[in-house]
Every structure is written in structure tokens, then in C-alpha cells.
Design an enzyme around this catalytic site. Sequence first.
Site, short mmCIF file in Angstrom:
data_model
loop_
_atom_site.label_atom_id
_atom_site.label_comp_id
_atom_site.label_asym_id
_atom_site.label_seq_id
_atom_site.Cartn_x
_atom_site.Cartn_y
_atom_site.Cartn_z
N ARG A 1 2.14 2.62 9.46
CA ARG A 1 1.31 3.32 10.45
C ARG A 1 2.13 3.87 11.61
NH1 ARG A 1 -2.82 -0.66 8.65
NH2 ARG A 1 -4.57 0.54 7.85
N LEU B 1 6.54 3.25 1.68
CA LEU B 1 7.49 2.12 1.78
C LEU B 1 8.57 2.36 2.82
CD1 LEU B 1 7.84 1.28 -2.03
CD2 LEU B 1 6.29 0.27 -0.33
N HIS C 1 9.19 -3.39 3.75
CA HIS C 1 8.85 -3.63 2.34
C HIS C 1 10.11 -3.96 1.53
CE1 HIS C 1 5.49 -0.66 3.39
NE2 HIS C 1 4.82 -1.73 3.00
N MET D 1 0.84 -1.20 0.00
CA MET D 1 0.00 0.00 0.00
C MET D 1 0.88 1.25 0.00
SD MET D 1 -3.45 -0.85 2.00
CE MET D 1 -2.87 -0.58 3.66
N GLY D 2 2.17 1.09 -0.31
CA GLY D 2 3.06 2.25 -0.36
C GLY D 2 3.49 2.72 1.01
N GLY E 1 4.83 -10.36 3.90
CA GLY E 1 5.58 -10.32 5.15
C GLY E 1 4.87 -11.05 6.29
N SER F 1 6.30 -0.37 10.42
CA SER F 1 4.97 -0.31 9.82
C SER F 1 4.76 1.09 9.25
CB SER F 1 3.92 -0.59 10.89
OG SER F 1 2.65 -0.14 10.45
P1 AMP Z 1 1.43 -3.02 3.40
O1 AMP Z 1 2.02 -1.96 2.54
O2 AMP Z 1 1.32 -2.64 4.83
O3 AMP Z 1 0.17 -3.60 2.82
O4 AMP Z 1 2.48 -4.21 3.37
C1 AMP Z 1 2.89 -4.78 2.16
C2 AMP Z 1 3.67 -6.04 2.48
O5 AMP Z 1 4.82 -5.71 3.24
C3 AMP Z 1 2.85 -7.05 3.30
O6 AMP Z 1 3.11 -8.35 2.81
C4 AMP Z 1 3.40 -6.84 4.68
O7 AMP Z 1 3.30 -7.98 5.51
C5 AMP Z 1 4.85 -6.52 4.39
N1 AMP Z 1 5.45 -5.81 5.52
C6 AMP Z 1 5.03 -4.64 6.07
N2 AMP Z 1 5.81 -4.32 7.14
C7 AMP Z 1 6.72 -5.31 7.25
C8 AMP Z 1 7.78 -5.58 8.16
N3 AMP Z 1 8.08 -4.76 9.18
N4 AMP Z 1 8.52 -6.70 7.98
C9 AMP Z 1 8.23 -7.56 6.96
N5 AMP Z 1 7.24 -7.37 6.08
C10 AMP Z 1 6.50 -6.25 6.21
#
Ligand code: AMP
Length: 284
Positions: free
Chosen positions: A193, A32, A36, A29-30, A153, A191
Site C-alpha cells: 500500500r 511483491l 515478501h 496478495m501480490g 510476516g 507495504s
Molecule cells: P500481503 O501480500 O500484504 O497479504 O502480505 C503477505 C505476507 O507478507 C504477510 O504474511 C505479511 O505480513 C508479509 N509482509 C508484508 N510486508 C512485510 C514486511 N514489510 N516485512 C515482513 N513481512 C511482510
Amino acid sequence: MLVHTIKEVRDIVNSWKKQGLTVGLVPTMGALHNGHKSLFEKSAKKCDKTVISVFVNPIQFCPGEDFEKYPRTLDADCKIAESAGVDLVFAPNPKEMYPNVQMMTSDFLTYVNPPFFYVNKLCGKSRVGHFDGVCTVVNKLLNIVQPNFAFFGEKDYQQLVILKKMVNDLNISVEIIGCPLVREESGLAISSRNKYLSESEKQDALALSKILFNIKNCFQKGVTDIAALKETAYEFLNEHHTLEYLDFRDAETLEDKNIADENTRVFIALKVGSVRLIDNISLK
Ligand code: AMP
């Protein structure tokens, strides 16, 4: 390279496939960050070409959640992607992904509904409909890109288990690769967030990883009683915290555990002020 349309992605991936190249997809979802980036690097190592999607997917947000204020940082994202060996960034707008959909509900849109057993626990309990939105968009992205491998992740562990189940149940021709959770030096799970946290809230947010590390430590010293392990969390909680769940589950099936063992994964969701954060750890 940055593209915004499904047609452009398809044309580029088709030309790669014609050359016999393997393709990895990392949906995001960016906003980054290094979490990511670790997924991008894993894909770039394993696959000839890596595609990432940057899409804040409206249908995985529940009413009252942070869809509007979710950070959108496409320029910076493209730089991070490039530095991690990404070949193609696909950043569609919602109209590209959901054209002619009057309302993004199951009355007007074909949804992928993961099984209740996997959804009715952990984050799915409070985020009703969230995993329907995730499975629907990931299914669409898999159909658009048709990668050989897709990387997710362990930060979102329930999501990873559900997506593996979806791919298996629907015979989707892709291998899902789970990637380890990346933490800041402080222990905080990285994260997008975390951007919502003030400096003092960031300190309070350390409770999640402290609780998990402490539980693992106690388990390694021989404590297997889950009630006793849960009890240890309270010393890390203060008035800024609202605990949503602290659950011990089988790492494969997400079934409830009676006694902690090496196949157990511990999951926590905690609100720090108004920011909801999640984390998890394997007891292995
Ligand atoms: P998101 O942008 O939050 O939807 O995350 C995209 C991908 O990155 C998902 O598969 C998440 O599980 C992974 N991800 C996000 N944060 C982390 C992290 N701290 N460690 C490993 N993978 C992550």
C-alpha cells in the site's frame, strides 16, 4: 512455475510429497516487495520446495476498502518470486477460490471465524470481518497446498497471532513461522500500500516508525508508564495524520498492558491523507 488452478497445485505438491520433500507456503496478495521476499527466502532455506500464493482475496476487504484498486503486478511478482527461490506461484482468480458462491457472505460460504477476543482490537476493530476473510482464505490455502510450514510476516502481527490460534484450535497440521518486519532504510515498514503514497505523503508516513522507535528508546531509558509513552507520539503528528490507534499489548496474547515491559508490543495505525498504514515494534 506459474499455475492458476487448485488441481495443478495439488498435483505438483503431491509429486513432491511422494519424493519425501518438505513444502513451505507463503500466502500473499501480490504486488511483491522485499518484505515478501524475506519470507520466500526463509521458506526456501527451511523447506525443499516453496509455494507462494498471489491472490487478492475479496472476502478480507471491507466495504469501501481498496479491493478494486489494490495493485496487481503478476509478471513482476513472478520475477521476484523466482529470484528468491520460489518453486511454484499459485495465482487463482476469485472464481477458482469461490466457485458457485452467489454472494461471498456467511449466508452462502463456510467461514472460519477467529475468536472475538483476538479480533475485537487493533485492526479488527475498524476492519469488521477482515480477519474472518483472512482465516477463511488461509484455511483454504492450507488445505489446498498442505504445506509442512507456512510463513507470515510480523508486519501484520495481529494476523500472525490469530492464524497461530486458528491452526492450534483447529488442529491443522502445519507449523506457522513468524518472520521479522522488513523496513526501508528510512524506517518505513515496507507495504504494497506504500504505492498509494505521493512523495510528500511518504515523508509524512515516516511518523509511524519514528513514533515507535522513539517509544522504544524512551522505554529503554526507563519509562514504563504507558500514558507517558503514548504522549511522546504527538510531537511526530501533523495535520496530514489521523491516528487510528496506538496500543500497548502483550506480544503473545494481545492483552492490554498497564505497564510497559519486555513482553510488550506497540501497535500503531495511522492514516496519511487517505492511505491507512500500520506498523508495530517489540519493546524487547
Ligand atoms: P500481503 O501480500 O500484504 O497479504 O502480505 C503477505 C505476507 O507478507 C504477510 O504474511 C505479511 O505480513 C508479509 N509482509 C508484508 N510486508 C512485510 C514486511 N514489510 N516485512 C515482513 N513481512 C511482510
